[in-house]
Design a protein around this motif. Sequence first.
Motif, short mmCIF file in Angstrom:
data_model
loop_
_atom_site.label_atom_id
_atom_site.label_comp_id
_atom_site.label_asym_id
_atom_site.label_seq_id
_atom_site.Cartn_x
_atom_site.Cartn_y
_atom_site.Cartn_z
N LEU A 117 0.82 -1.21 0.00
CA LEU A 117 0.00 0.00 0.00
C LEU A 117 0.86 1.26 0.00
O LEU A 117 0.51 2.24 -0.64
CB LEU A 117 -0.98 -0.02 1.18
CG LEU A 117 -2.10 -1.04 1.04
CD1 LEU A 117 -2.96 -1.07 2.29
CD2 LEU A 117 -2.95 -0.77 -0.18
N ASP A 118 1.99 1.22 0.71
CA ASP A 118 2.91 2.36 0.66
C ASP A 118 3.40 2.56 -0.76
O ASP A 118 3.44 3.68 -1.28
CB ASP A 118 4.11 2.15 1.60
CG ASP A 118 3.74 2.29 3.06
OD1 ASP A 118 2.66 2.83 3.35
OD2 ASP A 118 4.54 1.85 3.91
N TYR A 119 3.79 1.47 -1.41
CA TYR A 119 4.28 1.55 -2.79
C TYR A 119 3.17 2.05 -3.72
O TYR A 119 3.39 2.91 -4.56
CB TYR A 119 4.78 0.18 -3.26
CG TYR A 119 5.08 0.14 -4.74
CD1 TYR A 119 6.26 0.67 -5.23
CD2 TYR A 119 4.16 -0.37 -5.64
CE1 TYR A 119 6.54 0.66 -6.59
CE2 TYR A 119 4.42 -0.38 -7.00
CZ TYR A 119 5.61 0.13 -7.47
OH TYR A 119 5.86 0.14 -8.81
N SER A 120 1.96 1.50 -3.55
CA SER A 120 0.84 1.89 -4.41
C SER A 120 0.52 3.37 -4.27
O SER A 120 0.30 4.07 -5.26
CB SER A 120 -0.41 1.08 -4.09
OG SER A 120 -0.21 -0.28 -4.39
N ALA A 121 0.49 3.86 -3.03
CA ALA A 121 0.19 5.28 -2.80
C ALA A 121 1.26 6.15 -3.46
O ALA A 121 0.93 7.15 -4.12
CB ALA A 121 0.09 5.57 -1.31
N ALA A 122 2.53 5.79 -3.28
CA ALA A 122 3.61 6.57 -3.88
C ALA A 122 3.56 6.50 -5.40
O ALA A 122 3.74 7.52 -6.09
CB ALA A 122 4.96 6.06 -3.37
N GLN A 123 3.28 5.34 -5.95
CA GLN A 123 3.23 5.18 -7.40
C GLN A 123 2.07 5.97 -8.00
O GLN A 123 2.22 6.61 -9.05
CB GLN A 123 3.12 3.71 -7.78
CG GLN A 123 3.21 3.44 -9.26
CD GLN A 123 4.55 3.85 -9.86
OE1 GLN A 123 5.59 3.67 -9.25
NE2 GLN A 123 4.51 4.44 -11.03
N LYS A 126 2.97 9.57 -8.05
CA LYS A 126 3.91 9.82 -9.15
C LYS A 126 3.17 9.84 -10.49
O LYS A 126 3.42 10.71 -11.33
CB LYS A 126 5.00 8.75 -9.15
CG LYS A 126 6.04 8.93 -10.24
CD LYS A 126 7.04 7.78 -10.21
CE LYS A 126 8.01 7.85 -11.34
NZ LYS A 126 7.44 7.70 -12.66
N ASP A 127 2.27 8.88 -10.69
CA ASP A 127 1.50 8.84 -11.94
C ASP A 127 0.66 10.11 -12.11
O ASP A 127 0.58 10.66 -13.21
CB ASP A 127 0.59 7.61 -11.97
CG ASP A 127 1.36 6.31 -12.10
OD1 ASP A 127 2.56 6.35 -12.46
OD2 ASP A 127 0.76 5.25 -11.83
N THR A 133 1.95 16.96 -15.40
CA THR A 133 3.06 17.54 -16.15
C THR A 133 2.83 17.41 -17.65
O THR A 133 3.02 18.36 -18.40
CB THR A 133 4.38 16.85 -15.76
OG1 THR A 133 4.58 16.99 -14.37
CG2 THR A 133 5.55 17.46 -16.50
N SER A 134 2.41 16.24 -18.12
CA SER A 134 2.21 16.05 -19.55
C SER A 134 1.05 16.89 -20.07
O SER A 134 1.10 17.39 -21.20
CB SER A 134 2.00 14.57 -19.88
OG SER A 134 0.78 14.11 -19.35
#
Length: 145
Positions: A117-123, A126-127, A133-134
């Motif tokens: 969940l930490d990884y998912s929230a950070a990812q 980022k997405d 930005t795009s």
Amino acid sequence: MVWEEWENLKGEVTGESSARMRLNQLPGDPGPTGGGGGAADLSVNQDSLGRIGSAAYDLHGRLTADGGHARTSTSDAAAALSVSGFETGPAMRKVHDTWNAQLKTLVDACAHISNHLDYSAAQHAKDDQDIKTSLGVSRISEYFK
């Protein structure tokens, strides 16, 4: 075969002569796809992910500490019973080993949930930033034509 007999018996009681099957369900919502459901019902926000990840992390810590107490006590009991010649000593050792295996599995699962969940929230953050930005860059390029 049993189902048909049951339906026939129900039909006799209610006065219906033919067996039939009825599925209990909500009426379908035609919606844009023609099926049920309509609006999406799956949504996740960062707060929800954070609370679940935090709870998994807290549970991991408590299981590690409290599970260790039971492991030590059970091991001591198994050793004392075995040394004294009781047949329950080896059985207690089996309880100890089973406890260790299941505790390790549960602790690992909590760590996996928390880390994922930490990884998912950070990812996802980022997405989202990459998309913002795009979109900003594509709007700028409109002015250079």
